[in-house]
Write an enzyme that holds these catalytic residues in place. Sequence first.
Site, short mmCIF file in Angstrom:
data_model
loop_
_atom_site.label_atom_id
_atom_site.label_comp_id
_atom_site.label_asym_id
_atom_site.label_seq_id
_atom_site.Cartn_x
_atom_site.Cartn_y
_atom_site.Cartn_z
N PHE A 73 0.81 -1.22 0.00
CA PHE A 73 0.00 0.00 0.00
C PHE A 73 0.85 1.27 0.00
O PHE A 73 0.32 2.36 0.21
CB PHE A 73 -0.94 0.01 1.21
CG PHE A 73 -1.93 -1.14 1.21
CD1 PHE A 73 -3.09 -1.07 0.46
CD2 PHE A 73 -1.68 -2.30 1.94
CE1 PHE A 73 -3.99 -2.12 0.43
CE2 PHE A 73 -2.58 -3.36 1.92
CZ PHE A 73 -3.74 -3.28 1.17
N PHE A 131 -7.51 12.80 0.20
CA PHE A 131 -8.00 12.48 -1.15
C PHE A 131 -9.24 13.29 -1.53
O PHE A 131 -10.07 12.84 -2.30
CB PHE A 131 -8.24 10.97 -1.32
CG PHE A 131 -6.95 10.24 -1.54
CD1 PHE A 131 -6.07 10.05 -0.50
CD2 PHE A 131 -6.60 9.79 -2.80
CE1 PHE A 131 -4.84 9.41 -0.71
CE2 PHE A 131 -5.39 9.16 -3.02
CZ PHE A 131 -4.51 8.98 -1.98
N HIS A 133 -8.79 16.55 -2.70
CA HIS A 133 -8.22 17.73 -3.35
C HIS A 133 -8.60 17.70 -4.83
O HIS A 133 -8.17 16.80 -5.56
CB HIS A 133 -6.70 17.75 -3.19
CG HIS A 133 -6.28 17.76 -1.75
ND1 HIS A 133 -6.43 18.87 -0.96
CD2 HIS A 133 -5.78 16.79 -0.96
CE1 HIS A 133 -6.02 18.58 0.26
NE2 HIS A 133 -5.62 17.32 0.29
N GLY A 162 -8.58 18.41 -8.68
CA GLY A 162 -7.42 18.59 -9.56
C GLY A 162 -7.70 18.07 -10.96
O GLY A 162 -8.86 17.95 -11.37
N CYS A 177 -0.74 3.23 -10.55
CA CYS A 177 -1.65 2.28 -9.90
C CYS A 177 -3.13 2.52 -10.19
O CYS A 177 -3.80 1.65 -10.73
CB CYS A 177 -1.40 2.27 -8.40
SG CYS A 177 0.22 1.60 -7.99
N1 LIG Z 1 4.51 1.94 -7.67
C1 LIG Z 1 3.69 1.98 -6.66
O1 LIG Z 1 3.48 3.04 -6.04
C2 LIG Z 1 2.98 0.73 -6.18
C3 LIG Z 1 2.32 0.74 -4.95
C4 LIG Z 1 1.70 -0.43 -4.52
C5 LIG Z 1 1.69 -1.56 -5.34
N2 LIG Z 1 2.31 -1.52 -6.55
C6 LIG Z 1 2.32 -2.75 -7.37
O2 LIG Z 1 3.58 -3.36 -7.24
C7 LIG Z 1 3.95 -4.01 -8.47
C8 LIG Z 1 5.29 -3.46 -8.95
O3 LIG Z 1 5.14 -2.09 -9.25
P1 LIG Z 1 6.39 -1.13 -9.48
O4 LIG Z 1 5.85 0.25 -9.58
O5 LIG Z 1 7.44 -1.44 -8.49
O6 LIG Z 1 6.87 -1.64 -10.93
P2 LIG Z 1 8.25 -1.33 -11.67
O7 LIG Z 1 7.96 -1.42 -13.12
O8 LIG Z 1 8.88 -0.10 -11.11
O9 LIG Z 1 9.20 -2.55 -11.26
C9 LIG Z 1 9.00 -3.88 -11.67
C10 LIG Z 1 10.39 -4.50 -11.91
O10 LIG Z 1 10.25 -5.90 -12.09
C11 LIG Z 1 11.25 -6.33 -12.99
N3 LIG Z 1 10.91 -7.66 -13.48
C12 LIG Z 1 9.88 -8.03 -14.28
N4 LIG Z 1 9.90 -9.36 -14.47
C13 LIG Z 1 10.94 -9.87 -13.77
C14 LIG Z 1 11.46 -11.18 -13.55
N5 LIG Z 1 10.90 -12.26 -14.09
N6 LIG Z 1 12.57 -11.31 -12.76
C15 LIG Z 1 13.14 -10.23 -12.20
N7 LIG Z 1 12.67 -8.97 -12.36
C16 LIG Z 1 11.59 -8.79 -13.12
C17 LIG Z 1 11.27 -5.23 -14.04
O11 LIG Z 1 12.47 -5.22 -14.77
C18 LIG Z 1 11.11 -3.99 -13.15
O12 LIG Z 1 12.36 -3.44 -12.78
C19 LIG Z 1 2.79 -3.73 -9.43
O13 LIG Z 1 1.90 -4.83 -9.37
C20 LIG Z 1 2.14 -2.51 -8.84
O14 LIG Z 1 0.77 -2.43 -9.16
C21 LIG Z 1 2.96 -0.41 -6.99
#
Ligand SMILES: NC(=O)c1ccc[n+]([C@@H]2O[C@H](COP(=O)([O-])OP(=O)(O)OC[C@H]3O[C@@H](n4cnc5c(N)ncnc54)[C@H](O)[C@@H]3O)[C@@H](O)[C@H]2O)c1
Length: 433
Positions: free
Chosen positions: A152, A252, A254, A256, A263
Amino acid sequence: MRITMIGSGYVGLVSGACFADFGHDVVCVDKDSRKIDALLNGDIPIFEPGLDHLVASNVKAGRLSFTTDLAESVASADAVFIAVGTPSRRGDGHADLSYVHAAAAEIAGAIKKFTVIVDKSTVPVGTGDEVERIIRETNPDADFAVVSNPEFLREGAAIDDFKRPDRIVIGGDDPRALEVMRQVYRPLYLNKSPIMEMSRRGAELTKYAANAFLAVKITFINEIADLCEKVGADVQEVARGIGLDNRIGSKFLHAGPGYGGSCFPKDTLALLKTSQDYDAPQRIVEAVVAVNDNRKRAMGRKVITAMGGSVRGKTIAVLGLTFKPNTDDMRDSPAIAVIQTLQDAGATVQAYDPEGTEQSKLVLPDITYCTNAYEAMEGAAGLVIVTEWDAFRALDLERVKSLLSEPVLVDLRNIYPRDMVEQAGLRYTAVGR
Ligand SMILES: NC(=O)c1ccc[n+]([C@@H]2O[C@H](COP(=O)([O-])OP(=O)(O)OC[C@H]3O[C@@H](n4cnc5c(N)ncnc54)[C@H](O)[C@@H]3O)[C@@H](O)[C@H]2O)c1
């Protein structure tokens, strides 16, 4: 605990560094060798406040390392977290689970002892079952359990969110796996973060329900803002008036340019796809997705109206490109649609963002990138603030006026008091005020 993090992006790298900081032994894996090379060189491939120090200190302490070799780190891990991307699948909006499935298959071949496979990526209900099936099929002898542990954290405040979460959700029913997860999160007991154990499907759905609810809140206040403009009310007063009610809460609310980011857009769409598959329509979320989609270009049209109805041949200065401050993440940023709308109407755009320029160049190649806010205004007709970076909150408005040929300021984040802007001789347009 020995932890392997598969995927070293915004979630994997922050989670891995925080787990290491709690004292666990963490290996962050990524198949993107440029990312791993950068990390091995002491460079952080993303912008997240505080992450550079956290990574450096834990690498130095020997608790955090990086590799592209998944098999070696999985073999000795107690828990293997899957933190790979789950973007929208092209064409239909379903979550693209190909990275999750590929990671599961790779992990399967490397399991050597009882290992908990933890799904931290945001994945549709039932993905845990599929991950379990893939591992079982690839390696029938593997001793493992799959749990769901959605994340989260918010970009821009990720470390604090990870270390002091409102709650930790763990979905699964294998007693050995739950015990490992309690050990993994034990350091957070000190901060009294509640740990909720529930079914795996419940945990998977909790993440989507949380994001969808927050998207509803944002979209609700955005529509109220539109009504405020029509009836001569101020949405900031209305938001405060309702937000002080504890049942509603002030966050949440605000108004905009519409929600964006890595996400909410993809997760609301994926929830709708799940709801269709299970024949349980989510009409509220459907409306939210449609309203928000329309809003981003509508904000571009708002700028055109503020500029007197046409921007053809004009240069517009844009401040803020990332989907929110304190990140370099451009995924689905409202700035993209706002800028494209201006360009479609014949404008030229000069922009400045404190951290997002590199990522922005990949999606918005046809704008001029500046190195500070005032440079973006040189030769421009009007100014639009799209993202509320701190650096834009106290602009020298006299200087802004002197730089713009038509002194128009469109403030899509409502960060300025109208009086102050108008006293400086600028025409001011905000959202819902
Ligand atoms: N970014 C956020 O704020 C956030 C918050 C909560 C949940 N999430 C969830 O977390 C997950 C990841 O999001 P993120 O923003 O970190 O994505 P991201 O794209 O920044 O990172 C994902 C990474 O995984 C790597 N990857 C893909 N397949 C792979 C494999 N087989 N082996 C090794 N590495 C591999 C990619 O090269 C990439 O660097 C998503 O499901 C997203 O919805 C994201």
